[in-house]
Motif scaffolding. Structure first.
Motif, PDB file in Angstrom:
ATOM      1  N   UNK A  41       0.832  -1.191   0.000  1.00  0.00           N
ATOM      2  CA  UNK A  41       0.000   0.000   0.000  1.00  0.00           C
ATOM      3  C   UNK A  41       0.870   1.246   0.000  1.00  0.00           C
ATOM      4  N   UNK A  42       0.317   2.338  -0.484  1.00  0.00           N
ATOM      5  CA  UNK A  42       1.001   3.626  -0.449  1.00  0.00           C
ATOM      6  C   UNK A  42       0.028   4.664   0.080  1.00  0.00           C
ATOM      7  N   UNK A  43       0.538   5.562   0.921  1.00  0.00           N
ATOM      8  CA  UNK A  43      -0.288   6.567   1.572  1.00  0.00           C
ATOM      9  C   UNK A  43      -0.061   7.930   0.927  1.00  0.00           C
ATOM     10  N   UNK A  44      -1.129   8.724   0.888  1.00  0.00           N
ATOM     11  CA  UNK A  44      -1.004  10.120   0.510  1.00  0.00           C
ATOM     12  C   UNK A  44      -0.427  10.902   1.690  1.00  0.00           C
ATOM     13  N   UNK A  45       0.230  12.005   1.393  1.00  0.00           N
ATOM     14  CA  UNK A  45       0.878  12.782   2.447  1.00  0.00           C
ATOM     15  C   UNK A  45      -0.137  13.391   3.410  1.00  0.00           C
ATOM     16  N   UNK A  46      -1.340  13.692   2.956  1.00  0.00           N
ATOM     17  CA  UNK A  46      -2.317  14.356   3.810  1.00  0.00           C
ATOM     18  C   UNK A  46      -3.187  13.434   4.635  1.00  0.00           C
ATOM     19  N   UNK A  47      -3.042  12.124   4.501  1.00  0.00           N
ATOM     20  CA  UNK A  47      -3.889  11.210   5.254  1.00  0.00           C
ATOM     21  C   UNK A  47      -3.430  11.153   6.698  1.00  0.00           C
ATOM     22  N   UNK A  48      -4.379  11.225   7.632  1.00  0.00           N
ATOM     23  CA  UNK A  48      -4.037  11.156   9.042  1.00  0.00           C
ATOM     24  C   UNK A  48      -3.863   9.707   9.478  1.00  0.00           C
ATOM     25  N   UNK A  49      -3.438   9.537  10.735  1.00  0.00           N
ATOM     26  CA  UNK A  49      -3.165   8.192  11.238  1.00  0.00           C
ATOM     27  C   UNK A  49      -4.432   7.347  11.305  1.00  0.00           C
ATOM     28  N   UNK A  50      -5.561   7.969  11.598  1.00  0.00           N
ATOM     29  CA  UNK A  50      -6.806   7.195  11.684  1.00  0.00           C
ATOM     30  C   UNK A  50      -7.174   6.609  10.329  1.00  0.00           C
ATOM     31  N   UNK A  51      -7.042   7.392   9.268  1.00  0.00           N
ATOM     32  CA  UNK A  51      -7.345   6.890   7.927  1.00  0.00           C
ATOM     33  C   UNK A  51      -6.383   5.776   7.533  1.00  0.00           C
ATOM     34  N   UNK A  52      -5.122   5.942   7.847  1.00  0.00           N
ATOM     35  CA  UNK A  52      -4.137   4.913   7.501  1.00  0.00           C
ATOM     36  C   UNK A  52      -4.411   3.607   8.235  1.00  0.00           C
ATOM     37  N   UNK A  53      -4.769   3.705   9.510  1.00  0.00           N
ATOM     38  CA  UNK A  53      -5.078   2.474  10.256  1.00  0.00           C
ATOM     39  C   UNK A  53      -6.315   1.786   9.682  1.00  0.00           C
ATOM     40  N   UNK A  54      -7.318   2.569   9.286  1.00  0.00           N
ATOM     41  CA  UNK A  54      -8.525   1.964   8.716  1.00  0.00           C
ATOM     42  C   UNK A  54      -8.225   1.270   7.394  1.00  0.00           C
ATOM     43  N   UNK A  55      -7.360   1.857   6.564  1.00  0.00           N
ATOM     44  CA  UNK A  55      -6.992   1.215   5.298  1.00  0.00           C
ATOM     45  C   UNK A  55      -6.228  -0.084   5.544  1.00  0.00           C
ATOM     46  N   UNK A  56      -5.306  -0.061   6.496  1.00  0.00           N
ATOM     47  CA  UNK A  56      -4.546  -1.283   6.788  1.00  0.00           C
ATOM     48  C   UNK A  56      -5.457  -2.376   7.325  1.00  0.00           C
ATOM     49  N   UNK A  57      -6.418  -2.009   8.168  1.00  0.00           N
ATOM     50  CA  UNK A  57      -7.328  -3.017   8.711  1.00  0.00           C
ATOM     51  C   UNK A  57      -8.213  -3.613   7.623  1.00  0.00           C
ATOM     52  N   UNK A  58      -8.588  -2.802   6.641  1.00  0.00           N
ATOM     53  CA  UNK A  58      -9.458  -3.296   5.563  1.00  0.00           C
ATOM     54  C   UNK A  58      -8.684  -3.875   4.395  1.00  0.00           C
ATOM     55  N   UNK A  59      -7.353  -3.840   4.433  1.00  0.00           N
ATOM     56  CA  UNK A  59      -6.546  -4.291   3.297  1.00  0.00           C
ATOM     57  C   UNK A  59      -6.820  -5.735   2.894  1.00  0.00           C
ATOM     58  N   UNK A  60      -6.951  -6.717   3.823  1.00  0.00           N
ATOM     59  CA  UNK A  60      -7.212  -8.096   3.358  1.00  0.00           C
ATOM     60  C   UNK A  60      -8.492  -8.223   2.535  1.00  0.00           C
ATOM     61  N   UNK A  61      -9.588  -7.591   2.981  1.00  0.00           N
ATOM     62  CA  UNK A  61     -10.838  -7.695   2.235  1.00  0.00           C
ATOM     63  C   UNK A  61     -10.771  -6.884   0.944  1.00  0.00           C
TER      64      UNK A  61
END
Length: 653
Positions: free
Chosen positions: A443-463
């Motif tokens: 995965x790659x993150x945008x510079x403006x994404x906060x930690x909450x958004x990043x954690x939600x993406x990582x948690x949903x990554x398998x599905x």
């Protein structure tokens, strides 16, 4: 994974479990150590009346000496000389202190001034029986407030003066002319030694209860609570005052050649800076535990581990003694080697253990002991050896100590393996680890994404990976990042080239081979001499014969309300989530037609078809008319939810 036959029992000593310190006076040498309630650990005490800190020197930038008060501007200061009833003001240009009132006296002021306060162009001088308030930096006397035993004052917004009196932490409120406005209850303990006001009518207190200094935060209508130095620094900018001793004070300011330190005496005269103070902490202290009970008679204590930070110039020495009945002599103590924080217990078996720490420093730094772990009973991989290897007591003791080296290494590996699943948990790792964890998942993150958004993406990554390339996955990714559910419009569904089955619900005639052209040329785009007016769309790009495969197939649009997301960031996200063989576009709607705001469907709004286009009249192509009917005929009108989306690409007139 380790070779020990049984799980070891251990005892922790820290702020969460308890340090089990011995009662005062029960053991000689106990003292000089504080922080038993601090999760960071125990350390050497501060010098002075507040051994647990924070120190007065650390709080000077926010709560200066009562003889000093910052004025209007970063370099303006007021200096009170109580013995001579002088009030000096520092010139912002020259840096010299000059009298406020010639001939250097306090007109109408208190006879015995004890402190000074300032805010902007307002000024207050506190005496033993009154507080004098001036405006225009001392040029105009606003009023005299008579109050019993005042000690500190602060200028608050709204022409208000807060006064702290001796023997109480409650604050009395006055206006500049002396009018009483009430009492502000703080509930703090001790004596007020510092008073400040901040943005939003916030009041900051510094109190001394005889054992430590405490910072409190509150205000009118808000209860006071204990605050940290970090909270204070985040709300109030620090002043340039860095030190205040009996010889004078020093200011760190920006000079023509960079930062420089300027020091003055308490009469406002320049002086040398002198050596920096290094007597912040006491130079030595000790901590002794009570008798720690293993609950096992004749217990063989195994290992002692001390988790500590030891800066340069400091040291931590550990000593232990094991006893069966609680009695021991001074010569029975086992001392670890200097600098060693992990060692085996070399004591006779016994039920109780007592530990003693000796902390030392140079006065400028202190060691911090975070945690102590005591392992018992002794359990090593030697217990798995045949009895023949343990017949000789001396050889058995050596074998146990030797194998303990390998057991400790294996235990560290076991802890790393046990913690490995936690390293892949997006909810448990620190924020700085999230990009590394995303790299493992591709995965790659945008510079403006906060930690909450990043954690939600990582948690949903398998599905998301399992259903990647589907409309659901695209909608879910957009929802997580931008917080809004988009509409994914697959354009292939909007152009029904041919249908070989009955209409849904049995309505309409059956379509069979021969009754409809598959991908007919005249129906795909407008052709001169081959298409009827209003029966084919106008297109001016691409190969007409490839329309069924290129014009609509493998194309989709992501529709969002206007202002709900950054369009460029949304396009990048769609490109990463879309399948490689598809072409996606992003479209955001304007204000559009909002049902329920000013219009009500069925009352004052009608969905009607556009008028029949007439060439040669007022018709303008691509602006005022549509040269083909909708999917249900030329008189069906607009079908909301079928072909048109209200507010996105439909105009209601």
């Amino acid at each position: 994974m380790t070779c020990t036959p049984l799980p070891a029992t251990f005892r922790l000593l820290d702020a969460y479990v308890g340090w089990d310190e011995a009662p005062a006076g029960s053991e000689p040498g106990t003292g000089g150590v504080v922080g038993f309630d601090d999760p960071a650990g125990i350390r050497l005490a501060h010098r002075g009346p507040a051994p647990e800190g924070p120190t007065r020197a650390r709080l000077l930038p926010w709560f200066p000496d009562p003889r000093l008060a910052p004025g209007c501007g970063p370099c303006a200061w007021y200096l009170l000389v109580p013995g001579e009833r002088l009030l000096l003001r520092r010139d912002a240009c020259t840096g010299a202190f000059t009298p406020v009132w010639p001939p250097a006296r306090l007109p109408g002021g208190p006879r015995e001034p004890v402190s000074v306060a300032a805010r902007g162009h307002r000024l207050a001088v506190v005496g033993t029986d009154r507080v004098s308030v001036w405006r225009r930096e001392g040029a105009q006397l606003a009023g005299v407030i008579r109050v019993r035993r005042p000690r500190r004052a602060a200028m608050a917004p709204g022409d208000e003066v807060l006064i702290a009196c001796q023997g109480s932490t409650d604050l009395r409120r006055f206006d500049s002319t002396g009018g009483f406005r009430g009492v502000l209850r703080t509930g703090a303990r001790g004596e007020v030694v510092g008073l400040r006001t901040g943005p939003g009518r916030t009041v900051w207190l510094l109190t001394d209860d005889g054992t430590r200094l405490s910072v409190h935060r509150g205000g009118p209508g808000r209860p006071f609570r204990t605050a940290t130095v970090e909270e204070l620094a985040a709300q109030l900018p620090p002043s340039t005052l860095t030190s205040a001793t009996e010889d004078g004070f020093c200011l760190d300011e920006e000079g023509p050649d960079g930062p420089e330190t300027r020091c003055h005496t308490w009469r406002g005269l320049p002086r040398d800076a002198g050596p920096p103070a290094t007597d912040v902490y006491v130079t030595g202290g000790s901590y002794v535990t009570t008798l720690i009970d293993s609950g096992i008679p004749r217990c063989r204590w195994h290992r002692v581990r001390v988790d500590a930070d030891v800066p340069a110039g400091t040291s931590v020495r550990t000593e232990i003694v094991v006893t069966e009945d609680g009695h021991h002599e001074e010569s029975d103590w086992q001392a670890a080697a200097p600098g060693v924080g992990d060692f085996l217990v070399d004591q006779p078996p016994g039920r109780f253990l007592r530990l003693r720490l000796r902390l030392s420093g140079d006065g400028g730094a202190t060691p911090v002991v975070h945690r102590i772990r005591l392992d018992f009973p002794r359990t090593t991989s030697a217990d798995l050896l045949p009895p023949a290897f343990r017949q000789d007591p001396a050889a058995d003791d050596f074998t146990e100590r030797f194998l303990s080296l390998f057991d400790a290494t294996f235990a560290e590996l076991d802890r790393a393996i046990e913690r490995y699943p936690a390293l892949l948990d997006p909810a448990g790792v620190p924020d700085r680890v999230l990009p590394w964890l995303a790299g493992l998942l591709g995965l790659s993150f945008e510079a403006g994404w906060d930690a909450r958004t990043r954690r939600a993406l990582l948690a949903a990554a398998p599905e998301l990976y399992r259903r990647r390339g589907t409309p659901w996955a695209l909608r879910e990714a957009v929802r997580i990042v931008f917080g809004v559910a988009p509409v994914v419009d697959e354009q292939a569904a909007d152009r029904r080239w041919a249908r070989l089955r009955a209409a849904p619900g049995g309505a309409g005639p059956d379509r069979g081979l021969g009754s409809v052209r598959l991908f007919g040329r005249s129906a795909s785009r407008f052709r001169v001499g081959g298409s009827a007016l209003g029966a084919a769309p106008l297109r001016a790009f691409g190969d007409p014969d490839a329309d069924p495969l290129t014009a609509h197939a493998h194309r989709f649009r992501v529709l969002l309300p206007d202002g709900s997301a950054d369009v460029r960031a949304l396009r990048r996200l769609v490109e990463r989530q879309a399948p490689a063989h598809t072409v996606g576009s992003v479209r955001t709607g304007g204000a559009g037609f909002v049902v329920g705001s000013r219009s009500t469907v069925g009352v004052d709004t009608a969905f009607v078809p556009l008028p029949v286009p007439v060439l040669g009249g007022s018709l303008r192509l691509n602006r005022d008319g549509v040269l083909r009917p909708g999917p249900r005929g030329s008189r069906r009108g607009v079908g909301v939810g079928v072909v048109s989306a209200v507010g996105v690409h439909t105009q209601v007139t």
